[in-house]
Design a protein around this motif. Structure first.
Motif, PDB file in Angstrom:
ATOM      1  N   TYR A 159       0.848  -1.194   0.000  1.00  0.00           N
ATOM      2  CA  TYR A 159       0.000   0.000   0.000  1.00  0.00           C
ATOM      3  C   TYR A 159       0.884   1.245   0.000  1.00  0.00           C
ATOM      4  O   TYR A 159       1.884   1.317   0.727  1.00  0.00           O
ATOM      5  N   ASP A 160       0.493   2.217  -0.784  1.00  0.00           N
ATOM      6  CA  ASP A 160       1.241   3.466  -0.874  1.00  0.00           C
ATOM      7  C   ASP A 160       0.541   4.536  -0.041  1.00  0.00           C
ATOM      8  O   ASP A 160      -0.224   5.355  -0.547  1.00  0.00           O
ATOM      9  N   ASP A 161       0.781   4.480   1.264  1.00  0.00           N
ATOM     10  CA  ASP A 161       0.199   5.459   2.176  1.00  0.00           C
ATOM     11  C   ASP A 161       1.238   5.755   3.242  1.00  0.00           C
ATOM     12  O   ASP A 161       1.603   4.884   4.043  1.00  0.00           O
ATOM     13  N   GLU A 162       1.749   6.964   3.241  1.00  0.00           N
ATOM     14  CA  GLU A 162       2.848   7.312   4.133  1.00  0.00           C
ATOM     15  C   GLU A 162       2.468   7.260   5.607  1.00  0.00           C
ATOM     16  O   GLU A 162       3.330   7.281   6.486  1.00  0.00           O
ATOM     17  N   ARG A 163       1.177   7.151   5.911  1.00  0.00           N
ATOM     18  CA  ARG A 163       0.761   7.083   7.306  1.00  0.00           C
ATOM     19  C   ARG A 163       0.952   5.689   7.896  1.00  0.00           C
ATOM     20  O   ARG A 163       0.931   5.519   9.113  1.00  0.00           O
ATOM     21  N   LEU A 164       1.118   4.669   7.052  1.00  0.00           N
ATOM     22  CA  LEU A 164       1.203   3.287   7.522  1.00  0.00           C
ATOM     23  C   LEU A 164       2.508   3.020   8.270  1.00  0.00           C
ATOM     24  O   LEU A 164       3.585   3.463   7.859  1.00  0.00           O
ATOM     25  N   MET A 165       2.378   2.269   9.366  1.00  0.00           N
ATOM     26  CA  MET A 165       3.541   1.847  10.158  1.00  0.00           C
ATOM     27  C   MET A 165       3.229   0.474  10.730  1.00  0.00           C
ATOM     28  O   MET A 165       2.128   0.231  11.230  1.00  0.00           O
TER      29      MET A 165
END
Length: 617
Positions: A159-165
């Protein structure tokens, strides 16, 4: 992962009596660090987590949140099924003064978006791909969310979502922070005060958007104490965590009680595996909502048809005896007579012991039912086989109000008020409460908060009831009371409970406000009806097809006739229709807690409702 808890490797408490849940966790880790606190089943094996590890992981989560910039008063959302990570996140957030709250795993994307936007959550802890997808689908509805911590990354890694960790990286962040500042979390816990808002719990939203009830740290500790006083639990007791932790009732048994008592919490492997896990754990205290108890009873009664004739005869005989014994014990305020004790002892070996073992109730000395009224037939049934069920009454805004006493069962009541709460009845019959278990108000809704209290500070519960000999009796929700065209007041819950007393009936929605007579929409229990159809050679293909079979219609007609014999004339159901589908949260027909949205049902099935009145016009 082992972290030093203080500079000398020990956990100290600034006060002998902890006043918040994180402080209670620290206390348990100090008193019994190597004793089991949590069990979870993964990949077919039960894994134990001791109190020291529980504290370490909660501290690591708290430190990680601090590193992400989360501060006291910030909101942290948890969107997951029950699992250990849920409680680490909850206690970790509380420990640094943040305000955690849960989102039901079954909530659709639109509702997830509303809850995140309304709460202003900065961090979301999501269980897996399903929950991450909902946040992404909600899109701009939740601009405050800066980080999405993913516990199970399968299906999400690309997934391309910078919020993911990822959860592992999140814990590593906390570990590094604690290596630099070992007392970081411990000191934050010391700063917490009982009056702080420690969590928010969203209401079910049966009549509109959910509201966020703010609960103080003091309320949660006091609520655990109230439950302990009613149940008489000890550290040797074990519970199974499986009902949604978003709901206040499950928080009591997964967090409030265990953290103060030091007993073991077992996390179900999944909602589908609850029955199997019950059998494996055999908890000594078990919380169920009426739907759970009714389904257990239905499964027991249908099981009588799946054995050979001798076992079937034995099964049916002792089930009849159980109903008799239960009715006698109810009439005797829950206590056995000499006759029921003797017969119960014989029945224990003839059927009840193996039956309870298969249900997971063999060691259950105290069962609890809450969140909705339970039928007298169900209470009598379980009392008859030796599983006493006590009812608890509370609400999101007032935690626990009353408990049924196990040594003074009075069917139709929810027991006397707990010692810390005051209860009185208003002139219009509404139940009013006051005490330390009352919430701190609705988050971001001062007007709704003001409207919830009388001028002299009593919380208006919205329930109609009465106090009889010190025991509280709930009649219905104030907003649900109906007035027929003839001016008669009808309490639909009473009628609906009579209909749901049958294992065949899953849903019953009474219609009658402004009408000439009472009618009902009835939803059958698919498993029970389907089992009966198969055993009686009634062919069907779908749920809707099953509801249209003449034989099923006759079974339901008999249920209605029997219910009417125990209802006042004005309450009797004169007409009814079977719902053509099972009510579904995704269709906005029920809430996440399976409470019926009456307004939605009235609109969606308007043709069925009007048909019940046109046929006699």
């Amino acid at each position: 992962m082992t972290m030093p808890l203080t500079h000398d490797g020990r956990i100290s408490t600034p006060d002998d009596t902890p006043t918040t849940l994180p402080a209670w966790l620290r206390f348990q880790a100090q008193q019994r660090p190597t004793e089991t606190a949590i069990r979870e089943k993964r990949l077919g094996r039960w894994r134990e987590i001791d109190w020291a590890e529980y504290w370490n992981l909660a501290a690591t989560v708290g430190a990680a949140l601090t590193e992400l910039g989360v501060a006291a008063g910030d909101r942290v959302a948890i969107h997951s099924e029950n699992r250990p990570e849920w409680v680490y996140a909850d206690i970790g957030a509380q420990g640094i003064g943040a305000i955690p709250f849960g989102i039901y795993p079954t909530n659709p994307a639109a509702e997830v978006g509303f809850l995140l936007e309304h709460s202003g959550a900065r961090v979301l802890i999501a269980e897996d791909q399903e929950q991450v997808d909902k946040v992404i689908e909600a899109g701009d509805a939740c601009p405050s969310v800066e980080r999405i911590i993913v516990i199970d990354r399968r299906g999400v890694t690309d997934y391309d979502d910078e919020r993911l960790m990822w959860w592992e990286d999140f814990l590593a962040l906390g570990t590094a922070a604690l290596e630099q500042h070992p007392l970081l979390f411990n000191d934050e816990v010391d700063r917490r005060v009982p009056s702080e808002v420690a969590t928010i719990v969203y209401t079910s939203g049966t009549t509109g958007q959910p509201k966020a009830a703010m609960l103080s740290a003091h309320l949660m500790v006091e609520d655990g104490q109230a439950a302990l006083g009613a149940l008489g639990m000890t550290r040797s007791d074990e519970v199974l965590s499986y009902l949604p932790l978003c709901h206040l009732a499950e928080k009591v048994y997964t967090l409030f009680i265990p953290l103060q008592l030091g007993c073991v919490v077992n996390f179900a492997e999944s909602i589908e595996a609850v029955q199997q896990n019950l059998v494996e754990i055999q908890p000594s205290v078990f919380l169920g909502v009426p739907r759970i108890w009714q389904k257990m009873r239905a499964n027991i009664e249908s099981r009588a048809n799946d054995t050979d004739w001798l076992k079937r005869a034995n099964f049916r005989l002792w089930l009849r005896v159980a109903r008799w014994r239960g009715s006698v014990r109810v009439a005797n305020r829950g206590q056995d007579t000499l006759a029921t004790r003797i017969v119960g002892g014989i029945g224990h070996w003839m059927l009840y012991r193996p039956l309870k073992a298969k249900l997971g109730m063999l060691r259950c000395r105290q069962a609890v039912s809450g969140s909705a009224p339970i039928s007298q037939e169900t209470l009598e049934f379980f009392l008859g086989i030796g599983v006493p069920i006590c009812e608890a009454y509370g609400l999101t805004e007032a935690a626990t109000v009353s408990w049924t006493l196990s040594d003074d069962v009075r069917v139709g009541t929810v027991g006397p008020p707990v010692p810390s709460m005051d209860v009185k009845i208003a002139d219009d019959g509404e139940i009013l409460v006051k005490g330390p278990l009352v919430f701190s108000g609705y988050f971001r809704d001062e007007e709704a908060t003001k409207q919830s209290f009388t001028d002299d500070g009593w919380l208006m519960t919205g329930d109609i009831g009465e106090l009889a000999d010190g025991h509280l009796r709930i009649t219905d929700r104030k907003k649900d009371v109906m007035i027929t065209a003839g001016g008669k007041n009808i309490t639909p819950t009473v009628i609906e409970n009579r209909l749901r007393a049958s294992p065949l009936v899953k849903e019953a929605i009474v219609i009658g406000d402004g009408r000439k007579y009472v009618s009902a929409l009835i939803g059958i229990e698919g498993e029970v009806a389907g089992d009966w159809a198969q055993r009686n050679d009634v062919a069907y293909t779908t749920y809707r097809d099953l509801t249209e079979q003449p034989e099923i219609l006759e079974l339901v007609a008999e249920v209605v006739r029997e219910a009417n014999t125990e209802l006042a004339r004005v309450e009797q159901v004169k007409s009814y229709r079977l719902l053509p589908k099972e009510l579904d949260e995704d269709d906005s027909e029920v809430t996440a807690t399976q409470k019926v949205k009456r307004r939605v049902i009235a609109e969606r099935f308007a043709d069925l409702i009007e048909g019940m009145y046109e046929e006699t016009s």
